[in-house]
Design a protein around this motif. Structure first.
Motif, PDB file in Angstrom:
ATOM      1  N   ILE A  10      -2.228  -0.342  -1.887  1.00  0.00           N
ATOM      2  CA  ILE A  10      -0.965  -0.228  -1.401  1.00  0.00           C
ATOM      3  C   ILE A  10      -0.889   1.196  -0.425  1.00  0.00           C
ATOM      4  O   ILE A  10      -0.836   1.328   0.773  1.00  0.00           O
ATOM      5  CB  ILE A  10       0.517  -0.322  -1.982  1.00  0.00           C
ATOM      6  CG1 ILE A  10       0.566  -1.557  -2.639  1.00  0.00           C
ATOM      7  CG2 ILE A  10       1.574   0.107  -1.174  1.00  0.00           C
ATOM      8  CD1 ILE A  10       1.002  -2.776  -1.954  1.00  0.00           C
ATOM      9  N   LEU A  24       5.951  -4.827   4.183  1.00  0.00           N
ATOM     10  CA  LEU A  24       5.856  -4.801   2.869  1.00  0.00           C
ATOM     11  C   LEU A  24       7.322  -4.674   2.288  1.00  0.00           C
ATOM     12  O   LEU A  24       7.756  -5.415   1.335  1.00  0.00           O
ATOM     13  CB  LEU A  24       5.062  -3.564   2.206  1.00  0.00           C
ATOM     14  CG  LEU A  24       3.545  -3.651   2.732  1.00  0.00           C
ATOM     15  CD1 LEU A  24       2.819  -2.247   2.298  1.00  0.00           C
ATOM     16  CD2 LEU A  24       2.885  -4.919   2.070  1.00  0.00           C
ATOM     17  N   LEU A  32       6.982   1.418  -2.627  1.00  0.00           N
ATOM     18  CA  LEU A  32       5.894   1.873  -2.030  1.00  0.00           C
ATOM     19  C   LEU A  32       5.572   3.212  -2.285  1.00  0.00           C
ATOM     20  O   LEU A  32       4.160   3.401  -2.290  1.00  0.00           O
ATOM     21  CB  LEU A  32       6.034   1.727  -0.368  1.00  0.00           C
ATOM     22  CG  LEU A  32       6.333   0.328   0.268  1.00  0.00           C
ATOM     23  CD1 LEU A  32       6.411   0.473   1.505  1.00  0.00           C
ATOM     24  CD2 LEU A  32       5.256  -0.839  -0.201  1.00  0.00           C
ATOM     25  N   ALA A  37       1.733   1.913  -6.709  1.00  0.00           N
ATOM     26  CA  ALA A  37       1.182   1.620  -5.392  1.00  0.00           C
ATOM     27  C   ALA A  37      -0.291   2.402  -4.814  1.00  0.00           C
ATOM     28  O   ALA A  37      -0.883   1.979  -4.071  1.00  0.00           O
ATOM     29  CB  ALA A  37       2.463   2.183  -4.279  1.00  0.00           C
ATOM     30  N   LEU A  42      -3.141  -4.754  -2.772  1.00  0.00           N
ATOM     31  CA  LEU A  42      -1.925  -5.428  -2.324  1.00  0.00           C
ATOM     32  C   LEU A  42      -2.050  -6.867  -3.016  1.00  0.00           C
ATOM     33  O   LEU A  42      -0.796  -7.402  -3.206  1.00  0.00           O
ATOM     34  CB  LEU A  42      -2.510  -5.706  -0.791  1.00  0.00           C
ATOM     35  CG  LEU A  42      -1.509  -6.584  -0.103  1.00  0.00           C
ATOM     36  CD1 LEU A  42      -0.122  -5.708  -0.039  1.00  0.00           C
ATOM     37  CD2 LEU A  42      -1.861  -6.534   1.420  1.00  0.00           C
TER      38      LEU A  42
END
Length: 63
Positions: A10, A24, A32, A37, A42
């Motif tokens: 991410i 997202l 996030l 992350a 993903l």
């Protein structure tokens, strides 16, 4: 958005394509900026959040 794969983290996605953040967030990934992350792919994040990865990839491609 071209160049995004489900194997990317991410953090990597957001560094190269910050405009994907709303996609997202709308999908239910609200952390996030959390440490996970930076290390989670993903695909892994989608699994943890109960999100269909193929549907998410389609949403990203359409953004």
């Amino acid at each position: 958005m071209a160049g995004i794969t489900k194997e990317m983290t991410i953090g990597e996605i957001l560094r190269t394509n910050p405009e994907v953040a709303p996609v997202l967030m709308n999908a239910g990934m609200h952390c996030l900026g959390c440490p996970s992350a930076q290390a989670e792919s993903l695909e892994e994040a989608a699994m943890v959040h109960g999100i269909d990865i193929d549907a998410l990839m389609n949403a990203i491609a359409e953004a």
